[in-house]
Design an enzyme around this catalytic site. Structure first.
Site, PDB file in Angstrom:
ATOM      1  N   ASN A   9       0.873  -0.914   0.176  1.00  0.00           N
ATOM      2  CA  ASN A   9       0.023   0.104   0.033  1.00  0.00           C
ATOM      3  C   ASN A   9       0.972   1.274   0.083  1.00  0.00           C
ATOM      4  OD1 ASN A   9      -2.045   2.173   0.743  1.00  0.00           O
ATOM      5  ND2 ASN A   9      -2.742   0.966   2.523  1.00  0.00           N
ATOM      6  N   ARG A  68      -2.913  -1.759  -3.702  1.00  0.00           N
ATOM      7  CA  ARG A  68      -3.839  -1.001  -2.750  1.00  0.00           C
ATOM      8  C   ARG A  68      -3.855  -0.343  -4.587  1.00  0.00           C
ATOM      9  NH1 ARG A  68      -5.182   3.611   1.347  1.00  0.00           N
ATOM     10  NH2 ARG A  68      -7.088   3.899   0.396  1.00  0.00           N
ATOM     11  N   HIS A 156     -12.085   4.236  -0.368  1.00  0.00           N
ATOM     12  CA  HIS A 156     -12.100   3.209   0.802  1.00  0.00           C
ATOM     13  C   HIS A 156     -13.302   1.912   0.368  1.00  0.00           C
ATOM     14  CE1 HIS A 156     -11.282   7.540   3.137  1.00  0.00           C
ATOM     15  NE2 HIS A 156     -10.164   6.767   3.131  1.00  0.00           N
ATOM     16  N   HIS A 183     -15.217   4.838   8.257  1.00  0.00           N
ATOM     17  CA  HIS A 183     -14.099   4.910   7.746  1.00  0.00           C
ATOM     18  C   HIS A 183     -13.496   6.100   8.157  1.00  0.00           C
ATOM     19  CE1 HIS A 183      -9.911   3.306   5.911  1.00  0.00           C
ATOM     20  NE2 HIS A 183      -9.881   4.277   5.699  1.00  0.00           N
ATOM     21  N   ARG A 216      -7.451  17.180   4.060  1.00  0.00           N
ATOM     22  CA  ARG A 216      -9.001  17.432   2.919  1.00  0.00           C
ATOM     23  C   ARG A 216     -10.138  18.496   3.146  1.00  0.00           C
ATOM     24  NH1 ARG A 216      -8.989  12.266   0.393  1.00  0.00           N
ATOM     25  NH2 ARG A 216      -6.645  11.117   1.985  1.00  0.00           N
ATOM     26  N   MET A 259      -5.709  14.457  14.439  1.00  0.00           N
ATOM     27  CA  MET A 259      -6.723  14.206  15.562  1.00  0.00           C
ATOM     28  C   MET A 259      -6.347  13.659  16.705  1.00  0.00           C
ATOM     29  SD  MET A 259      -9.689  14.725  16.541  1.00  0.00           S
ATOM     30  CE  MET A 259     -10.902  13.945  14.414  1.00  0.00           C
ATOM     31  N   GLU A 357      -7.570  -3.742   5.905  1.00  0.00           N
ATOM     32  CA  GLU A 357      -7.575  -3.280   3.835  1.00  0.00           C
ATOM     33  C   GLU A 357      -6.447  -4.565   3.131  1.00  0.00           C
ATOM     34  OE1 GLU A 357      -6.635   0.354   4.988  1.00  0.00           O
ATOM     35  OE2 GLU A 357      -8.252   0.943   3.028  1.00  0.00           O
TER      36      GLU A 357
HETATM   37  P1  ADP Z   1      -4.538   6.412   6.896  1.00  0.00           P
HETATM   38  O1  ADP Z   1      -5.343   6.910   6.371  1.00  0.00           O
HETATM   39  O2  ADP Z   1      -3.227   6.948   6.629  1.00  0.00           O
HETATM   40  O3  ADP Z   1      -4.498   5.115   7.065  1.00  0.00           O
HETATM   41  P2  ADP Z   1      -4.897   5.622   9.900  1.00  0.00           P
HETATM   42  O4  ADP Z   1      -5.778   4.885   9.554  1.00  0.00           O
HETATM   43  O5  ADP Z   1      -3.752   5.226  10.556  1.00  0.00           O
HETATM   44  O6  ADP Z   1      -3.898   6.633   8.417  1.00  0.00           O
HETATM   45  O7  ADP Z   1      -6.084   6.992  10.958  1.00  0.00           O
HETATM   46  C1  ADP Z   1      -4.677   8.338  11.159  1.00  0.00           C
HETATM   47  C2  ADP Z   1      -5.653   9.127  12.189  1.00  0.00           C
HETATM   48  O8  ADP Z   1      -5.888   8.776  13.483  1.00  0.00           O
HETATM   49  C3  ADP Z   1      -4.778  10.624  12.742  1.00  0.00           C
HETATM   50  O9  ADP Z   1      -5.485  11.947  13.166  1.00  0.00           O
HETATM   51  C4  ADP Z   1      -4.525  10.335  14.391  1.00  0.00           C
HETATM   52  O10 ADP Z   1      -4.607  10.992  14.872  1.00  0.00           O
HETATM   53  C5  ADP Z   1      -5.895   9.032  14.440  1.00  0.00           C
HETATM   54  N1  ADP Z   1      -5.523   8.967  15.386  1.00  0.00           N
HETATM   55  C6  ADP Z   1      -4.732   7.296  15.657  1.00  0.00           C
HETATM   56  N2  ADP Z   1      -4.440   6.595  17.116  1.00  0.00           N
HETATM   57  C7  ADP Z   1      -5.881   7.538  17.413  1.00  0.00           C
HETATM   58  C8  ADP Z   1      -6.182   8.224  19.131  1.00  0.00           C
HETATM   59  N3  ADP Z   1      -5.571   7.237  20.422  1.00  0.00           N
HETATM   60  N4  ADP Z   1      -6.932   9.184  19.482  1.00  0.00           N
HETATM   61  C9  ADP Z   1      -7.269   9.705  18.164  1.00  0.00           C
HETATM   62  N5  ADP Z   1      -6.716   9.357  17.130  1.00  0.00           N
HETATM   63  C10 ADP Z   1      -5.736   8.935  17.002  1.00  0.00           C
END
Ligand code: ADP
Length: 383
Positions: A9, A68, A156, A183, A216, A259, A357
């Site tokens: 990916n 992917r 997604h 998602h 975005r 986040m 995924e």
């Molecule tokens: P991607 O889309 O790149 O695969 P992820 O599915 O890993 O990304 O999601 C990333 C997001 O998840 C980021 O905004 C990150 O801050 C948030 N995130 C991961 N762990 C936590 C947590 N414990 N609390 C809040 N947000 C989280």
């Protein structure tokens, strides 16, 4: 020893990978996984990866690589064995997903250069949404544009397809009902499912539409784009950068698109960014429920969905009007893995289900190659 399947990916700043034991029974067992951050080039990354994998897996034969690929356009509604012609067709879709597609395809090209004999399979994020009715896919633009492919594709899809496959084990008969899956990763979207098939999604023609995301903008009045493009000195590529990379949580907070960072911040701008994110998520959940004519279950997945109890709490509280009674304690206590976070007796069930995924790509790759691709004992190139 069973041969291995490798899943790649490849994104803008990292390459995620996972290797599976190629076996007949599902689920395939994962034997190695990881992420290469900021590789110098795809070739350098994969040379290193093949070397590492050979060591990790005791020199196992590699059966194939599954990738992917974010956009399959109107042409690809199923995983495809990569050929030069397929690659050329996929390249024409680069402008539709400039943040992802070029990286996905350069990974395929790099593997082809390093190991030309190795079968490669492209799995698409758009394909799960091919089941949507015409009304969910059409834009209210002149018909010739819709016919030329200017329509809502949805993304997604590999994540949604995995969740759809996991729903019956957790939700029982409710899995076949009206389910919205959220998602929420760096990119974010909602998918409305009935009978575990996609009937609507918040992402549309591009990966910009729908929910507010890490960087975005999500849904935007097209008049704003027209206004900005007419300002002196703004180029199309600067506008593209603004909408894809400088907006969303990052743009609104001015602090971060992550986040976790915003939840840890006391700045009022961080609070506002989170508030707007949740507001728009709830608004669009309403839109998905309307497409389904009601709601039986809401499922959270990906980084924010699986890990942010405060965001799930906000969304759950905002969905009370739909009949969702969130169990605040269960939500707070949710551990990694699947768990129910709605109260017993809640008309709408709420769940956290981790997505996979890569596992979905491995399944597709195995299915496509089963029976017609002999395992090749590929010698990893020397780094
Ligand atoms: P991607 O889309 O790149 O695969 P992820 O599915 O890993 O990304 O999601 C990333 C997001 O998840 C980021 O905004 C990150 O801050 C948030 N995130 C991961 N762990 C936590 C947590 N414990 N609390 C809040 N947000 C989280």
């Amino acid at each position: 020893m069973q041969p291995a399947l490798l899943v790649i990916n490849s994104g803008s700043s990292s390459v995620k990978f996972a290797a599976y034991e190629a076996a007949d029974e599902a689920p395939l067992s994962r034997i190695a996984h990881g992420r290469i951050e900021n590789p110098a080039s795809p070739e350098a990354a994969f040379t290193q990866l093949f070397d590492w994998l050979a060591q990790q897996t005791g020199g196992r034969a590699l059966l194939a690589v599954g990738h992917r690929v974010v956009h399959g356009g109107a042409q690809f509604q199923q995983p495809a064995r990569v050929t030069p012609a397929v690659l050329a067709q996929l390249e024409t879709l680069n402008p539709l997903a400039p943040l992802h597609q070029p990286h996905n395809l350069s990974a395929i090209r790099a593997v082809a250069r390093l190991l030309p004999e190795l079968p490669q399979v492209a799995c698409f994020d758009t394909e799960f949404h091919a089941s949507q009715p015409w009304v969910a896919q059409a834009c209210a633009l002149p018909r010739r544009l819709t016919e030329a492919g200017i329509k809502r594709y949805g993304f997604h899809g590999l994540s949604y397809e995995y969740i759809a496959s996991a729903l019956p084990a957790h939700l029982g008969a409710v899995a076949e009902g009206r389910v919205v899956v959220a998602h929420l990763g760096n990119g974010a979207s909602l998918c409305a499912m009935r009978g575990r098939r996609s009937v609507a999604s918040t992402m549309g023609f591009s990966t910009l539409d729908g929910l507010m995301m890490g960087t975005r903008c999500g849904s935007l009045d097209p008049g704003i784009v027209l206004h900005l493009i007419q300002q002196p000195g703004i180029s199309v590529s600067a506008l593209e950068k603004l909408l894809y990379e400088e907006s969303g949580l990052l743009g609104v907070s001015g602090i971060s698109g992550d986040m976790r960072t915003l939840e840890a911040s006391a700045a009022p701008e961080a609070r506002q960014a989170i508030e707007l994110y949740a507001y728009r998520l709830n608004q669009q959940l309403g839109s998905m429920a309307a497409a389904l004519g009601g709601l039986d279950a809401l499922v959270f997945t990906a980084g924010i969905g699986e890990n942010s109890a405060p965001m799930r709490q906000r969304v759950g509280s905002g969905a009370a009007w739909l009949g969702l009674e969130l169990d605040a304690e269960a939500n707070q206590a949710a551990q990694p893995g699947a768990c129910c976070i709605s109260k017993t007796g809640s008309r709408v069930a709420a769940w956290v289900i981790p997505t996979d995924e890569e596992g979905m790509i491995a399944r597709h790759t195995q299915a496509l190659l089963r029976g017609n691709a002999p395992a090749q004992r590929v010698k990893p190139p020397v780094a």
